[in-house]
Design an enzyme around this catalytic site. Structure first.
Site, PDB file in Angstrom:
ATOM      1  N   SER A 145      20.316  40.784  -0.507  1.00 12.66           N
ATOM      2  CA  SER A 145      21.164  39.619  -0.763  1.00 12.66           C
ATOM      3  C   SER A 145      22.571  40.096  -1.087  1.00 12.66           C
ATOM      4  O   SER A 145      22.744  41.161  -1.698  1.00 12.66           O
ATOM      5  CB  SER A 145      20.628  38.801  -1.944  1.00 12.66           C
ATOM      6  N   TYR A 158      18.448  38.427 -11.123  1.00 10.46           N
ATOM      7  CA  TYR A 158      18.247  38.337  -9.677  1.00 10.46           C
ATOM      8  C   TYR A 158      19.218  39.250  -8.942  1.00 10.46           C
ATOM      9  O   TYR A 158      18.820  40.014  -8.044  1.00 10.46           O
ATOM     10  CB  TYR A 158      18.426  36.897  -9.194  1.00 10.46           C
TER      11      TYR A 158
END
Length: 246
Positions: A145, A158
């Protein structure tokens, strides 16, 4: 690598990017094991979409955060299809926590996200590696990501977990060479159910991107297939984000 007649395991394959990757691989003649943890109906629907189109697929339940379940899943794939040539490490979770809420990033949240997003990918790669090495070839794509590059994202744990995925990709590329290639596809914002309840925020983000649109799961799936096919590439982070990080 010609993907036709190969077998792929796609973790979290029932929804979003996982479903799009499963369908894209099946369209290239790949037999697909669609992994799910809790989304059984979604996984079985993905299998139906593939088999109705003349492809081969099976849904397999396993929690990627549990090593023994992952090892059993790899065995099931090989029993069903005879091999496992490709792995798409897509399964991942997040928690939406404001970055300045350090107390909200509890030990439980850290453990949960690392167990699935990082250790889960390692468990899956380790489980399939012996079968790939036996056949003298294999390819793995991890889903990273841009949160792992920018430090921004749905929560601090995250973002850090995705940075770890990028590091894991490089380390696995070294550990599994030369038989197995390992690369990482790094999406920006993607129009999936992760935006549920925040659709307006997603719409406001699109005009800020160079290409003026949010990526679709199909965009990411196309790049996943390309990375699996490319035999002269390993240990690479490939960003697909409509220019979001420029």
């Amino acid at each position: 690598m010609d993907l036709k007649y190969k077998t792929a395991l796609v973790t979290g394959g029932g929804t979003g990017i996982g479903r799009a990757a499963s369908l894209a691989l099946a369209a290239r003649g790949v037999s697909v094991a669609v992994n799910y943890s809790r989304s059984r109906d979604d996984a079985e629907e993905t299998v139906r979409l593939i088999t109705n189109g003349g492809g081969r697929a099976v849904a397999i339940q396993a929690d990627v955060a549990k090593d023994m379940e992952v090892r059993d899943m790899a065995e099931q794939v090989v029993r069903h299809f005879g091999a496992v040539d490709l792995l798409v490490n897509n399964a991942g979770i997040t928690r939406h926590i404001p970055f300045d809420d350090l107390e909200g990033a509890t030990e439980e949240v850290w453990d949960e996200l690392y167990q699935v997003n990082v250790k889960g990918m390692f468990f899956c790669a380790r489980a399939v590696a012996p079968y790939m090495r036996k056949n003298q070839q294999g390819a793995i794509v991890n889903l990273g990501s841009i949160a792992g590059q920018t430090g921004l994202g749905s929560s601090l744990p995250y973002a850090v977990s995705k940075a770890a995925v990028h590091g894991l990709t490089k380390s696995l590329a070294r550990a599994l060479a030369p038989e197995i290639r390992v690369n990482c596809v790094v999406p920006g914002a993607v129009a999936t159910r992760w935006w549920a309840g925040r659709e307006e925020q997603m719409k406001k983000l699109a005009p800020q991107m160079l290409l003026k649109h949010i990526s679709t799961p199909e965009d990411i799936a196309s790049l996943i297939c390309t990375a699996l096919e490319q035999e002269a590439m390993t240990g690479q982070m490939i960003t697909v984000d409509s220019g979001q990080t420029l």
